[in-house]
Design a protein around this motif. Structure first.
Motif, PDB file in Angstrom:
ATOM      1  N   ILE A  12       0.839  -1.188   0.000  1.00  0.00           N
ATOM      2  CA  ILE A  12       0.000   0.000   0.000  1.00  0.00           C
ATOM      3  C   ILE A  12       0.878   1.244   0.000  1.00  0.00           C
ATOM      4  N   LYS A  20      -8.585   7.790   6.084  1.00  0.00           N
ATOM      5  CA  LYS A  20      -9.029   6.584   5.390  1.00  0.00           C
ATOM      6  C   LYS A  20      -7.948   5.505   5.358  1.00  0.00           C
ATOM      7  N   THR A  24      -8.231   1.430   5.631  1.00  0.00           N
ATOM      8  CA  THR A  24      -7.729   0.619   4.521  1.00  0.00           C
ATOM      9  C   THR A  24      -6.769  -0.451   5.021  1.00  0.00           C
ATOM     10  N   SER A  95      -4.280   3.705  -0.810  1.00  0.00           N
ATOM     11  CA  SER A  95      -4.452   3.892   0.629  1.00  0.00           C
ATOM     12  C   SER A  95      -5.722   4.649   0.992  1.00  0.00           C
ATOM     13  N   GLY A  97      -8.948   4.024   0.435  1.00  0.00           N
ATOM     14  CA  GLY A  97     -10.190   3.292   0.648  1.00  0.00           C
ATOM     15  C   GLY A  97     -10.983   2.993  -0.597  1.00  0.00           C
ATOM     16  N   ALA A 101     -10.754  -4.285  -0.198  1.00  0.00           N
ATOM     17  CA  ALA A 101      -9.902  -5.234   0.522  1.00  0.00           C
ATOM     18  C   ALA A 101     -10.504  -6.629   0.559  1.00  0.00           C
TER      19      ALA A 101
END
Length: 257
Positions: A12, A20, A24, A95, A97, A101
């Motif tokens: 990331i 955020k 994340t 990074s 958001g 994920a």
């Protein structure tokens, strides 16, 4: 429990991401181990919190670059670390958001099934996506596919991807480009030239408004000038590689009896 791996790591890159980034990272860690954050010269205070999170979580590692060098430079730093630690593939995600994920395991599994390929996210936009961004990316996508003889790049700009470390590191070490906003599209084109096939998987993308904690460093004129110059360079490279690309295309066709 997150899936652990000794070959695949989540990477990331992060530059002044706002709060955020913490959501994340937590979301990524819930799915995978290890997760690495490359702090690219941030000065918004996020570095300290991320380092504290890493101190409390053995599956999270934070690397801090002293100054902002750009997304591609941060990824290259991650590739160097991955090589030193024996990892063969990195899944890159933003990074801020925007990237899901929850899809990390599916992308990693596909990469493990096809380790010679790069697994590219094919963005599925919702109503939060700015129309200008959605329409404008079609231009870059068309050029990227032309530059690779339509090898199958679904989206040249979406940064949720799994890369094989060795060829991408070799490509980036061999030239000085791909260090900033031009990283994502140039990486897929040059990897195609290198013989790394693309695999596309649909992936939802979410654009957060400022009041939701969303942060964007995209500058329409600056970054589109950078992309234009990038495609000019790539077209020269494409012309030089055209005989090889044509030979590969013909060689990959099934024999006709």
């Amino acid at each position: 429990m997150p899936i652990s791996s000794t070959t695949h790591v989540v990477l990331i890159p992060s530059y002044n991401p706002g709060p955020k980034v913490f959501d994340t990272v937590r979301a990524a860690r819930a799915q995978w181990s290890p997760v690495w954050v490359i702090v690219d010269g941030s000065n918004d205070g996020s570095e300290q919190t991320l380092l504290q999170m890493a101190a409390e979580d053995g599956g999270l590692q934070v690397f801090v670059l002293p100054e902002n060098r750009g997304k591609g430079a941060a990824v290259l730093h991650g590739l160097e670390q991955a090589t030193r630690q024996g990892f063969t593939h990195v899944l890159c995600m933003d990074s801020d958001g925007q990237h899901p994920a929850a899809q990390i395991p599916a992308f990693m599994a596909r990469s493990q099934q096809q380790p010679a390929a790069m697994v590219l996210g094919l963005p599925v936009f919702d109503a939060s996506a700015p129309s200008l961004r959605v329409k404008g990316r079609k231009i870059s996508n068309w050029w990227a596919n032309l530059e690779t003889l339509w090898m199958g790049i679904g989206d040249s700009l979406f940064g949720f991807r799994v890369y094989p470390v060795a060829p991408l590191r070799q490509i980036m070490q061999g030239q000085r480009w791909m260090r900033r906003f031009d990283f994502d599209p140039e990486a897929v084109v040059r990897l195609c030239w290198h013989g790394v096939p693309p695999v596309n998987l649909p992936s939802p993308v979410k654009y957060f408004q400022a009041e939701e904690g969303g942060v964007s460093h995209f500058n329409y004129w600056r970054d589109n000038r950078l992309l234009t110059w990038m495609h000019i360079r790539l077209m020269f490279g494409f012309a030089l590689r055209l005989p090889l690309l044509l030979w590969r295309r013909l060689a990959s066709r099934p024999a006709v009896c």
